[in-house]
Design an enzyme around this catalytic site. Structure first.
Site, mmCIF file in Angstrom:
data_model
loop_
_atom_site.group_PDB
_atom_site.id
_atom_site.type_symbol
_atom_site.label_atom_id
_atom_site.label_comp_id
_atom_site.label_asym_id
_atom_site.label_seq_id
_atom_site.Cartn_x
_atom_site.Cartn_y
_atom_site.Cartn_z
ATOM 1 N N LYS A 121 0.834 -1.208 0.000
ATOM 2 C CA LYS A 121 0.000 0.000 0.000
ATOM 3 C C LYS A 121 0.868 1.257 0.000
ATOM 4 O O LYS A 121 0.664 2.176 -0.785
ATOM 5 C CB LYS A 121 -0.924 0.007 1.233
ATOM 6 C CG LYS A 121 -1.886 1.151 1.240
ATOM 7 C CD LYS A 121 -2.479 1.396 2.603
ATOM 8 C CE LYS A 121 -1.536 2.243 3.434
ATOM 9 N NZ LYS A 121 -2.065 2.610 4.742
ATOM 10 N N ASP A 139 -6.407 0.905 1.112
ATOM 11 C CA ASP A 139 -6.370 1.045 2.568
ATOM 12 C C ASP A 139 -7.725 0.616 3.113
ATOM 13 O O ASP A 139 -8.568 0.107 2.367
ATOM 14 C CB ASP A 139 -6.002 2.481 2.980
ATOM 15 C CG ASP A 139 -7.147 3.449 2.715
ATOM 16 O OD1 ASP A 139 -8.124 3.063 2.022
ATOM 17 O OD2 ASP A 139 -7.086 4.575 3.219
#
Ligand code: SF4
Length: 222
Positions: A121, A139
């Site tokens: 991420k 996320d």
């Protein structure tokens, strides 16, 4: 509704709602962004920004972070969750940047994910926000919104959600979609109290419709 029409509707609606969606972590270069994203794991952007306002004033280069004892850096970021681990990772990361990349943040995904504290991420956020490479970082907000809107399955892992979004969303829209999903999840389709009653996507949202029906039943039973 066909998947492509469904996706287009979501993208257009979120585009209208959040035309200026952007990364809310305050930074002025790729290095600061990398540190900020690393700090943001399990922590709100708001808290990270409160800490980095002083941190980025004090530490400007990888050398700066390595010039102080670990305990000092821990103190400087102590308001952030997991601060001990994060301080350790920051110093290790700075050492690698100096040893391997001349003090610069590398631009390749595999180089970024080799850095301590930098997962998939974080690498996606840095690549897209700092270097303009299209990417969708998943996320907690992106995952929740994707699942509620039926763009991913409830049981999908974070990686599966990312892959599905990359297949369904045109590549040129990946980065903006990432920011808009975060804004939508943060300010509208919140985890605990989504604003389904005023949601422009309610008619295509199974989760929202079920939730509204349950609320109606509760109100009728009063
Ligand atoms: Fe989120 Fe509710 Fe809108 Fe569905 S209807 S997208 S759950 S706010």
């Amino acid at each position: 509704m066909a998947t492509s029409a469904r996706v287009r509707r979501v993208l257009d609606t979120l585009g209208e709602m959040f035309p200026d969606a952007h990364c809310e972590l305050i930074h002025s270069n790729p290095f600061e962004l990398t540190i900020a994203v690393l700090l943001s794991a399990q922590c709100t952007d708001e808290t990270v920004n409160k800490v980095t306002v002083n941190l980025f004033h004090k530490y400007k280069t990888p050398e700066d972070y390595l010039a102080v004892p670990l305990e000092q850096l821990e103190q400087d970021i102590r308001r952030i969750g997991l601060f001990r681990n994060k301080a350790k990772n920051i110093q290790k990361l700075c050492q690698i940047l100096l040893d391997k990349y001349n003090g610069e943040v590398p631009q390749k995904h595999e180089q970024l994910t080799e850095l301590p504290g930098v997962g998939r991420k974080t690498a996606n956020v840095v690549m897209s926000t700092a270097f303009g490479v299209p990417a969708i970082a998943v996320d907690t907000h992106v995952e929740r919104v994707s699942k509620r809107l039926g763009l991913a399955d409830e049981t999908d892992s974070v990686l599966e959600v990312e892959k599905k979004l990359m297949r369904k969303v045109p590549r040129v829209e990946w980065t903006l979609t990432h920011h808009r999903f975060i804004f939508f999840g943060r300010y509208h389709c919140k985890a605990q109290s989504p604003r389904c009653e005023v949601c422009l996507l309610l008619d295509m949202c199974k989760f929202g419709k079920t939730r509204m029906k349950a609320e109606q039943r509760r109100n009728n039973g009063k």
